[in-house]
Design a protein around this motif. Structure first.
Motif, short mmCIF file in Angstrom:
data_model
loop_
_atom_site.label_atom_id
_atom_site.label_comp_id
_atom_site.label_asym_id
_atom_site.label_seq_id
_atom_site.Cartn_x
_atom_site.Cartn_y
_atom_site.Cartn_z
N LYS A 70 -25.65 21.24 36.58
CA LYS A 70 -26.48 22.02 37.89
C LYS A 70 -26.63 23.73 37.33
O LYS A 70 -25.84 24.39 36.05
N ARG A 71 -27.70 24.12 37.10
CA ARG A 71 -27.83 25.62 37.06
C ARG A 71 -27.86 26.45 38.41
O ARG A 71 -28.74 26.04 38.80
N SER A 72 -27.11 27.81 38.38
CA SER A 72 -27.33 28.34 39.69
C SER A 72 -28.00 29.44 39.39
O SER A 72 -28.39 30.18 39.10
N LEU A 73 -28.61 29.43 40.96
CA LEU A 73 -29.47 31.13 41.26
C LEU A 73 -29.14 32.21 42.51
O LEU A 73 -28.86 31.13 43.22
N GLY A 74 -28.74 33.07 42.19
CA GLY A 74 -27.99 34.15 42.81
C GLY A 74 -29.39 34.34 44.11
O GLY A 74 -29.96 35.44 43.54
N LEU A 75 -29.42 33.81 45.15
CA LEU A 75 -30.67 34.63 45.71
C LEU A 75 -30.73 34.64 47.32
O LEU A 75 -29.58 33.81 47.69
N ASP A 76 -30.89 35.46 47.68
CA ASP A 76 -31.34 35.66 49.29
C ASP A 76 -32.36 35.22 49.98
O ASP A 76 -33.43 36.00 49.71
N ILE A 77 -32.49 33.76 50.55
CA ILE A 77 -33.26 33.31 51.47
C ILE A 77 -33.91 34.19 52.19
O ILE A 77 -34.71 33.78 52.97
N LEU A 367 -21.24 14.33 31.54
CA LEU A 367 -21.30 15.37 32.28
C LEU A 367 -21.72 16.80 32.07
O LEU A 367 -21.01 17.28 30.43
N GLY A 368 -22.57 17.49 32.21
CA GLY A 368 -22.96 19.38 32.07
C GLY A 368 -21.08 19.79 32.75
O GLY A 368 -21.04 19.56 34.49
N PRO A 369 -21.02 20.77 32.19
CA PRO A 369 -20.41 21.74 33.24
C PRO A 369 -20.55 22.78 33.82
O PRO A 369 -22.33 22.57 34.57
N ALA A 370 -20.00 23.32 35.44
CA ALA A 370 -20.62 23.83 36.48
C ALA A 370 -21.23 24.72 36.66
O ALA A 370 -20.04 25.39 35.06
N PRO A 371 -22.05 25.43 36.56
CA PRO A 371 -22.62 27.08 36.31
C PRO A 371 -21.34 27.39 37.23
O PRO A 371 -20.79 27.69 38.08
N GLU A 372 -21.69 29.22 36.01
CA GLU A 372 -20.62 30.14 37.60
C GLU A 372 -21.59 30.32 37.98
O GLU A 372 -22.68 30.04 38.03
N PHE A 373 -21.26 30.76 38.91
CA PHE A 373 -21.79 32.10 40.00
C PHE A 373 -23.00 32.42 39.44
O PHE A 373 -23.34 33.49 39.08
N ALA A 374 -24.07 32.41 39.86
CA ALA A 374 -25.88 33.27 39.69
C ALA A 374 -26.30 32.86 38.16
O ALA A 374 -26.79 34.53 37.82
N ALA A 375 -25.03 31.94 37.21
CA ALA A 375 -25.64 32.39 35.77
C ALA A 375 -26.77 32.41 35.18
O ALA A 375 -26.96 32.77 34.49
N GLN A 376 -27.30 31.39 35.95
CA GLN A 376 -28.91 31.14 35.90
C GLN A 376 -30.41 31.89 36.09
O GLN A 376 -31.20 31.41 35.83
N THR A 377 -29.98 32.95 36.85
CA THR A 377 -30.59 33.65 37.36
C THR A 377 -31.83 34.00 36.40
O THR A 377 -32.95 33.71 36.77
N GLU A 378 -31.78 34.76 35.71
CA GLU A 378 -32.77 35.09 35.16
C GLU A 378 -33.28 33.88 34.88
O GLU A 378 -34.89 34.41 34.25
N GLU A 379 -32.82 33.22 34.33
CA GLU A 379 -33.38 32.13 32.84
C GLU A 379 -34.52 31.61 34.00
O GLU A 379 -35.64 31.16 33.90
N ILE A 380 -34.33 30.99 35.26
CA ILE A 380 -35.02 30.51 35.91
C ILE A 380 -35.74 31.29 36.36
O ILE A 380 -37.46 30.88 36.75
N LEU A 381 -36.29 32.51 36.42
CA LEU A 381 -36.85 33.26 37.03
C LEU A 381 -38.35 34.00 36.26
O LEU A 381 -39.34 33.88 36.26
#
Length: 401
Positions: A70-77, A367-381
């Protein structure tokens, strides 16, 4: 090409059950964006100890099992700016996947109507403890409570008179089974949407999955009016079949035989044991005589099998046609040559993990590795078209990590 390549999944979920569904979808090729709280992340990341097993540092198998690929996004919804980011992601998603309870979904604006308002075609999938209907539909739970205890497995395998109950064999046992059910339901809903244009709301619960796993026993109980009862552990299974049961090896391990036609396999077993002379013993020559002299056959098997280790017998019984298995622990199962030949254990970054059980075109699941916390936040945005000024403003507001 993996079957779900091109499918986008937006996951707002925590712990093991629903994230494990996302992991299966990622195994099948979906792009899964895992939304985690901007500060605390998924609480599963804090799980470091289970029984006598403790994990220090990263990677953490507790996190990786349910979040690989997965990709991880740190987000306060909970804040408007964060919720708007979520809605923008939902507009282009095929699946919205959540474990949040009804009250939380309403409060956060992520219930079915909220997400369908920005994307009417989305498949909305939710994993719950006790199902979406009934007086307790709003209650939470874990695999120990809803899957293991309430759905009947704990009582069904705990022998009468036991003080307490037999616990699940490992962490997230019911979670993982239920998550695979949810992933399958999502895949079917995507097929329906492809064929009809209709989008479904998919529901899977720990309680329902627990009942399904115990379906044969529940069906018999309903038919006969008796609750399924646990039995005390025993070394042998059948009073009329010596080739149905457990046999202890020299290193205090076990072989499991389940040959329901013992006369068909008796000579082959004796050959593997290095005792072909016993195959012609009149007591064991026919199905009827073998059933009548089961006690003698069991005594013979116990004595011979107790002379060698599990590894030695496993090598010898490789030539046996009848169904049997070494009783292996988790390390033994992971090292099993048949497991490895089928790619059931796969590399995921720095860890080896169990692959989800469905394969396509007789190929290993990658399998892909598990993401570090919020590691892809900027990429996804950035993929959403946000420029750096807007990303920095979101960071400053606390909406994103």
């Amino acid at each position: 090409m993996k079957p779900l390549e091109g499918i986008r999944v937006l996951e707002v979920a925590m712990y093991g059950f629903v994230p494990s569904a996302g992991a299966v979808l990622a195994d099948w090729g979906a792009d899964v964006v895992k939304v985690e709280h901007a500060v605390t992340g998924d609480p599963q990341r804090g799980l470091r100890r289970t029984g006598t097993f403790e994990v220090h540092g990263d990677p953490n198998p507790h996190v990786a099992h349910a979040n690989r690929g997965k990709r991880s996004l740190g987000l306060d919804i909970a804040v408007p700016q964060g919720r708007e980011v979520l809605y923008e992601l939902a507009r282009d998603a095929d699946v919205f996947l959540t474990s949040f309870l009804p009250a939380s979904r309403t409060r956060l604006g992520i219930d079915v109507d909220d997400i369908r308002a920005v994307n009417p075609a989305i498949v909305y999938a939710r994993g719950t403890a006790l199902g979406p209907r009934g007086p307790e539909h709003g209650k939470g739970g874990y695999d120990m409570t809803a899957f293991w205890a309430r759905a009947g497995t704990a009582a069904s395998i705990t022998p009468p008179g036991t003080d307490g109950m037999i616990s699940p064999p490992g962490p997230a046992y019911g979670d993982t089974i239920s998550g695979t059910n949810l992933a399958g339901g999502i895949a079917a809903a995507l097929l329906r949407r492809e064929r009809t244009g209709e989008s479904a709301v998919v529901d899977v619960s720990l309680l329902g999955s627990g009942l399904w796993a115990l379906g044969h026993s529940v069906g018999l109980s309903l038919h006969l009016g008796r609750g399924w009862e646990g039995v005390a552990p025993s070394a042998h299974g059948s009073p009329t079949n010596p080739l149905s049961g457990l046999y202890r090896t020299a290193d205090d391990r076990y072989l499991s035989f389940v040959m329901l036609q013992p006369a068909k396999f008796w000579a082959n077993v004796c050959e593997c044991l290095g005792r072909p002379d016993v195959a012609g013993d009149p007591r064991f020559a026919t199905a009827e005589s073998l059933a009548a002299h089961t006690a003698d056959a069991v005594k013979f098997l116990r004595e011979v099998i107790a002379t060698r280790s599990l590894t030695e017998w496993s090598e010898r019984f490789a030539a046996l046609d009848g169904p049997w298995a070494p009783v292996q622990d988790t390390l033994g199962a992971a090292a099993d040559a048949q497991v490895r030949a089928n790619g059931y254990i796969a590399r995921a970054g720095d860890l080896e993990l169990v692959a989800s059980p469905v394969q396509y075109d007789v190929e290993d699941t990658l399998l892909g590795p598990a993401p570090e916390f919020a590691a892809q936040t900027e990429e996804i945005l950035t993929e959403l078209g946000y420029d750096w000024d807007r990303i920095l403003a979101l960071k400053a507001s606390g909406a994103v990590t």
